[in-house]
Design an enzyme around this catalytic site. Structure first.
Site, mmCIF file in Angstrom:
data_model
loop_
_atom_site.group_PDB
_atom_site.id
_atom_site.type_symbol
_atom_site.label_atom_id
_atom_site.label_comp_id
_atom_site.label_asym_id
_atom_site.label_seq_id
_atom_site.Cartn_x
_atom_site.Cartn_y
_atom_site.Cartn_z
ATOM 1 N N GLU A 98 0.836 -1.270 0.295
ATOM 2 C CA GLU A 98 0.028 -0.116 -0.076
ATOM 3 C C GLU A 98 0.706 1.295 0.164
ATOM 4 O O GLU A 98 1.909 1.266 0.483
ATOM 5 C CB GLU A 98 -0.817 0.031 1.250
ATOM 6 C CG GLU A 98 -2.097 -1.168 1.225
ATOM 7 C CD GLU A 98 -2.755 -1.307 2.340
ATOM 8 O OE1 GLU A 98 -3.932 -1.843 2.178
ATOM 9 O OE2 GLU A 98 -2.167 -1.141 3.563
ATOM 10 N N CYS A 111 3.197 8.433 1.126
ATOM 11 C CA CYS A 111 3.948 7.328 2.453
ATOM 12 C C CYS A 111 3.938 6.153 1.369
ATOM 13 O O CYS A 111 3.230 5.626 1.105
ATOM 14 C CB CYS A 111 2.881 7.209 3.622
ATOM 15 S SG CYS A 111 3.634 6.179 4.822
ATOM 16 N N CYS A 118 7.009 -7.306 6.585
ATOM 17 C CA CYS A 118 8.361 -6.889 7.229
ATOM 18 C C CYS A 118 8.751 -7.703 8.043
ATOM 19 O O CYS A 118 8.183 -8.699 8.471
ATOM 20 C CB CYS A 118 7.909 -5.661 7.928
ATOM 21 S SG CYS A 118 9.516 -4.878 8.671
ATOM 22 N N CYS A 122 8.015 -5.590 15.140
ATOM 23 C CA CYS A 122 7.535 -4.935 16.090
ATOM 24 C C CYS A 122 6.085 -5.373 16.593
ATOM 25 O O CYS A 122 5.132 -5.499 15.392
ATOM 26 C CB CYS A 122 7.522 -3.265 15.592
ATOM 27 S SG CYS A 122 9.093 -2.721 14.840
ATOM 28 N N CYS A 125 2.618 -3.606 15.251
ATOM 29 C CA CYS A 125 2.435 -3.020 13.940
ATOM 30 C C CYS A 125 1.765 -4.140 13.027
ATOM 31 O O CYS A 125 2.095 -5.518 12.979
ATOM 32 C CB CYS A 125 3.948 -2.818 13.212
ATOM 33 S SG CYS A 125 3.822 -2.649 11.521
ATOM 34 N N CYS A 336 -0.648 5.357 10.779
ATOM 35 C CA CYS A 336 0.397 4.584 11.161
ATOM 36 C C CYS A 336 0.363 3.249 11.806
ATOM 37 O O CYS A 336 -0.329 3.091 12.771
ATOM 38 C CB CYS A 336 1.232 5.423 12.043
ATOM 39 S SG CYS A 336 2.155 6.699 11.616
HETATM 40 FE FE1 SF4 Z 1 8.438 -3.467 10.096
HETATM 41 FE FE2 SF4 Z 1 6.250 -2.389 11.408
HETATM 42 FE FE3 SF4 Z 1 8.474 -2.675 12.679
HETATM 43 FE FE4 SF4 Z 1 8.265 -0.631 10.730
HETATM 44 S S1 SF4 Z 1 7.049 -0.655 12.690
HETATM 45 S S2 SF4 Z 1 9.964 -1.956 11.098
HETATM 46 S S3 SF4 Z 1 7.035 -2.101 9.091
HETATM 47 S S4 SF4 Z 1 7.466 -4.466 12.055
#
Ligand code: SF4
Length: 347
Positions: A98, A111, A118, A122, A125, A336
């Site tokens: 996206e 963005c 990923c 994290c 997220c 975000c």
């Molecule tokens: Fe990856 Fe999400 Fe951490 Fe960014 S916040 S590095 S996209 S897991």
């Protein structure tokens, strides 16, 4: 799979032109069509002979791809979904990413995503939760700039979409080169911000080779607490990231900011504000506080607005410029931490 021309340098385009039987100057023509006129197909390239265009078509793809869907928020934010073919350890994987266009007064900021999914994991997220599907090619990174409806009126770009840009450094560095080169999109680096959780070796390369702004996702000043939310802390601690950043000059045109998403009872106490101040003391920077957007099955809750306000004031009183970032596009899951590249049955 046929090679894509989007993302190639003039020298590489010259080689591609020669291989297709075109004269050497066709490399410059191709660069103009790709980066200035943003052609979506070879048939638009009318100063290249018909025969030459047919030859190019047999050997290459332009590399543009229209979005498969667009959703628009009540605040004007627009989220684009793109199908991508990613390289993952030599295997091609179909996925979706996206890009989000955020209008704000006279600005239109894109963005941009750098990976499908990923691997940084994290805990707060949505992108991290879906796992890793592969690195975006240079063409797929640049296609987000070329194929959104606002392509010709974009004023800024932030590499804050899906993925960790510095985990796909080779392709991101080439995309930054194309975006800022006089033969490319010719954007000033001041219009571009790269956001990272701090992949140290590539952060150094980024700081050495680019003049774009930097945003560091910090989220907690205490190592143990940060590691519990962001596994990257174990490999590349925030203190080392800040130590590296201190070696570069951010007193002029180039800026560094620290992103701090606020979780109720987790990182929003005054001891966190004070530790954050000690970590960043003396550095020319800004702290952006971000309201957490709750994701399903997450133990984290957003900090209440008055808590965020007090946190901001405490940092300001310490002399650190701190603002609360407005949340945009929440109703279309474009804010975000919410990007998931939703398609078919995935997430
Ligand atoms: Fe990856 Fe999400 Fe951490 Fe960014 S916040 S590095 S996209 S897991």
């Amino acid at each position: 799979m046929m090679e894509k021309l989007l993302g190639k340098t003039p020298d590489e385009l010259k080689r591609a032109a020669l291989e297709a039987g075109l004269p050497p100057f066709a490399g410059k023509q191709l660069a103009r069509w790709l980066y200035v006129r943003k052609a979506r197909g070879f048939d638009e390239m009318t100063d290249i002979s018909k025969e030459g265009r047919e030859s190019l078509k047999r050997m290459y793809l332009v590399g543009t791809e229209a979005p498969s869907s667009v959703s628009e928020s009540s605040d004007g934010t627009r989220k684009y979904l793109f199908g991508v073919s990613c390289d993952r350890n030599g295997r091609t994987e179909e996925s979706a990413i996206e890009a989000v266009m955020i209008p704000d007064e006279d600005r239109k900021t894109l963005c941009v995503s750098s990976q499908a999914g990923c691997r940084m994991g994290c805990l707060f997220c949505m992108t991290g939760r879906q796992g890793f599907h592969g690195n975006l090619s240079v063409a797929d990174i640049l296609n987000q700039f070329v194929s959104v409806d606002e392509s010709d009126s974009l004023t800024n770009a932030v590499f804050m979409g899906m993925g960790e840009p510095l985990d796909n450094w080779d392709n991101i560095s080439r995309a930054l080169e194309v975006l800022t080169a006089p033969w490319g999109f010719a954007w000033s680096p001041k219009r571009i911000t790269l956001s990272t959780i701090g992949v140290l070796p590539n952060l150094k390369k980024f700081l050495d080779t680019s003049r774009c702004h930097l945003a560091v996702s910090l989220h907690n000043p205490f190592p143990g607490e940060r590691e519990a939310m962001m596994p990257v802390q174990k490999a590349w601690p925030a203190e080392e990231v800040v130590r590296l950043v201190r070696k570069y000059d951010f007193s002029g045109q180039r800026r560094v900011s620290f992103e701090y998403t606020m979780f109720s009872g987790i990182n929003d106490d005054k001891v966190h504000a004070d530790a954050l101040y000690r970590l960043l003391r003396g550095l020319e920077c800004r702290v952006n506080l971000i309201r957490f957007h709750k994701i399903p099955d997450s133990p984290y809750e957003p900090s209440p607005a008055p808590v965020m306000q007090r946190f901001m004031e405490r940092l300001n009183n310490h002399g650190i410029t701190c603002t609360i970032r407005a949340s945009r596009g929440e109703d279309i899951e474009a804010a975000c931490g919410l990007l998931a590249g939703k398609h078919k049955d995935r997430l």
